[in-house]
Design a protein around this motif. Sequence first.
Motif, PDB file in Angstrom:
ATOM      1  N   GLY A 164       0.808  -1.201   0.000  1.00 14.76           N
ATOM      2  CA  GLY A 164       0.000   0.000   0.000  1.00 14.76           C
ATOM      3  C   GLY A 164       0.840   1.248   0.000  1.00 14.76           C
ATOM      4  N   LEU A 165       0.154   2.372   0.183  1.00 14.89           N
ATOM      5  CA  LEU A 165       0.797   3.681   0.236  1.00 14.89           C
ATOM      6  C   LEU A 165       0.826   4.143   1.686  1.00 14.89           C
ATOM      7  N   VAL A 166       2.025   4.419   2.186  1.00 17.21           N
ATOM      8  CA  VAL A 166       2.181   4.875   3.567  1.00 17.21           C
ATOM      9  C   VAL A 166       3.143   6.053   3.598  1.00 17.21           C
ATOM     10  N   GLN A 167       3.219   6.687   4.758  1.00 18.32           N
ATOM     11  CA  GLN A 167       4.161   7.789   4.946  1.00 18.32           C
ATOM     12  C   GLN A 167       5.440   7.274   5.590  1.00 18.32           C
ATOM     13  N   ALA A 168       6.499   8.023   5.413  1.00 18.80           N
ATOM     14  CA  ALA A 168       7.769   7.676   6.036  1.00 18.80           C
ATOM     15  C   ALA A 168       7.579   7.540   7.549  1.00 18.80           C
ATOM     16  N   GLY A 169       8.151   6.483   8.103  1.00 16.41           N
ATOM     17  CA  GLY A 169       8.023   6.206   9.524  1.00 16.41           C
ATOM     18  C   GLY A 169       6.901   5.248   9.879  1.00 16.41           C
ATOM     19  N   ASP A 170       6.009   5.008   8.933  1.00 18.90           N
ATOM     20  CA  ASP A 170       4.892   4.093   9.165  1.00 18.90           C
ATOM     21  C   ASP A 170       5.356   2.641   9.067  1.00 18.90           C
ATOM     22  N   SER A 171       4.411   1.746   9.337  1.00 19.74           N
ATOM     23  CA  SER A 171       4.661   0.308   9.260  1.00 19.74           C
ATOM     24  C   SER A 171       3.692  -0.358   8.302  1.00 19.74           C
ATOM     25  N   LEU A 172       4.122  -1.476   7.757  1.00 16.06           N
ATOM     26  CA  LEU A 172       3.281  -2.336   6.935  1.00 16.06           C
ATOM     27  C   LEU A 172       3.650  -3.777   7.216  1.00 16.06           C
ATOM     28  N   ARG A 173       2.684  -4.664   7.044  1.00 21.61           N
ATOM     29  CA  ARG A 173       2.957  -6.092   7.171  1.00 21.61           C
ATOM     30  C   ARG A 173       2.537  -6.773   5.883  1.00 21.61           C
ATOM     31  N   LEU A 174       3.506  -7.341   5.199  1.00 23.49           N
ATOM     32  CA  LEU A 174       3.227  -8.105   3.997  1.00 23.49           C
ATOM     33  C   LEU A 174       3.004  -9.567   4.363  1.00 23.49           C
ATOM     34  N   SER A 175       2.113 -10.197   3.615  1.00 26.07           N
ATOM     35  CA  SER A 175       1.841 -11.624   3.788  1.00 26.07           C
ATOM     36  C   SER A 175       2.027 -12.335   2.461  1.00 26.07           C
ATOM     37  N   CYS A 176       2.388 -13.596   2.544  1.00 26.77           N
ATOM     38  CA  CYS A 176       2.527 -14.423   1.347  1.00 26.77           C
ATOM     39  C   CYS A 176       1.919 -15.789   1.654  1.00 26.77           C
ATOM     40  N   ALA A 177       0.907 -16.137   0.886  1.00 29.68           N
ATOM     41  CA  ALA A 177       0.244 -17.429   1.035  1.00 29.68           C
ATOM     42  C   ALA A 177       0.793 -18.388  -0.015  1.00 29.68           C
ATOM     43  N   ALA A 178       1.286 -19.528   0.437  1.00 30.13           N
ATOM     44  CA  ALA A 178       1.879 -20.508  -0.466  1.00 30.13           C
ATOM     45  C   ALA A 178       0.991 -21.744  -0.569  1.00 30.13           C
ATOM     46  N   SER A 179       0.972 -22.340  -1.754  1.00 28.29           N
ATOM     47  CA  SER A 179       0.239 -23.578  -1.956  1.00 28.29           C
ATOM     48  C   SER A 179       0.938 -24.411  -3.011  1.00 28.29           C
ATOM     49  N   GLY A 180       0.706 -25.716  -2.974  1.00 29.79           N
ATOM     50  CA  GLY A 180       1.249 -26.606  -3.990  1.00 29.79           C
ATOM     51  C   GLY A 180       2.683 -27.032  -3.775  1.00 29.79           C
ATOM     52  N   LEU A 181       3.244 -26.757  -2.601  1.00 32.35           N
ATOM     53  CA  LEU A 181       4.617 -27.177  -2.312  1.00 32.35           C
ATOM     54  C   LEU A 181       4.702 -27.624  -0.860  1.00 32.35           C
ATOM     55  N   THR A 182       5.748 -28.395  -0.574  1.00 36.69           N
ATOM     56  CA  THR A 182       5.992 -28.812   0.809  1.00 36.69           C
ATOM     57  C   THR A 182       6.638 -27.630   1.517  1.00 36.69           C
ATOM     58  N   PHE A 183       5.800 -26.779   2.041  1.00 32.55           N
ATOM     59  CA  PHE A 183       6.206 -25.444   2.479  1.00 32.55           C
ATOM     60  C   PHE A 183       7.371 -25.485   3.460  1.00 32.55           C
ATOM     61  N   SER A 184       7.299 -26.342   4.430  1.00 31.90           N
ATOM     62  CA  SER A 184       8.301 -26.331   5.500  1.00 31.90           C
ATOM     63  C   SER A 184       9.700 -26.685   5.006  1.00 31.90           C
ATOM     64  N   SER A 185       9.803 -27.301   3.838  1.00 34.53           N
ATOM     65  CA  SER A 185      11.107 -27.707   3.323  1.00 34.53           C
ATOM     66  C   SER A 185      11.784 -26.624   2.491  1.00 34.53           C
ATOM     67  N   TYR A 186      11.105 -25.502   2.315  1.00 32.58           N
ATOM     68  CA  TYR A 186      11.634 -24.422   1.486  1.00 32.58           C
ATOM     69  C   TYR A 186      12.113 -23.251   2.329  1.00 32.58           C
TER      70      TYR A 186
END
Length: 121
Positions: A10-32
Amino acid sequence: QVQLVESGGGLVQAGDSLRLSCAASGLTFSSYTMGWFRQAPGKEREFVAAINWRGTYYADSVKGRFTISRDNPKNMVYLQMNSLKPEDTAVYFCAASQGLRLSQPSEYKYWGQGTQVTVSS
């Protein structure tokens, strides 16, 4: 079919915070190893952070401000970004690797489409 889907940009101002998320599927996630990269206009894709069973790794430019984490049962990886700066503006990509050179994009087999982060001054 492997899918990585980023969200949270998103659009934020300097000093702000953001949390990005990534949803994974179709792979053995824990091994990557899961990584975050970013690419600003006219620049090469650069390493931001990575996480695997050995630990967490950060680019010097984000160390102390960004935190990467993962939730293996949920197949999710996160990037908490604090004290954002205008130079953090970029498209942020989530990626999955089974390689050893964690900061190298070429080591990552799977990539998401990216999410835009814009930090205004």
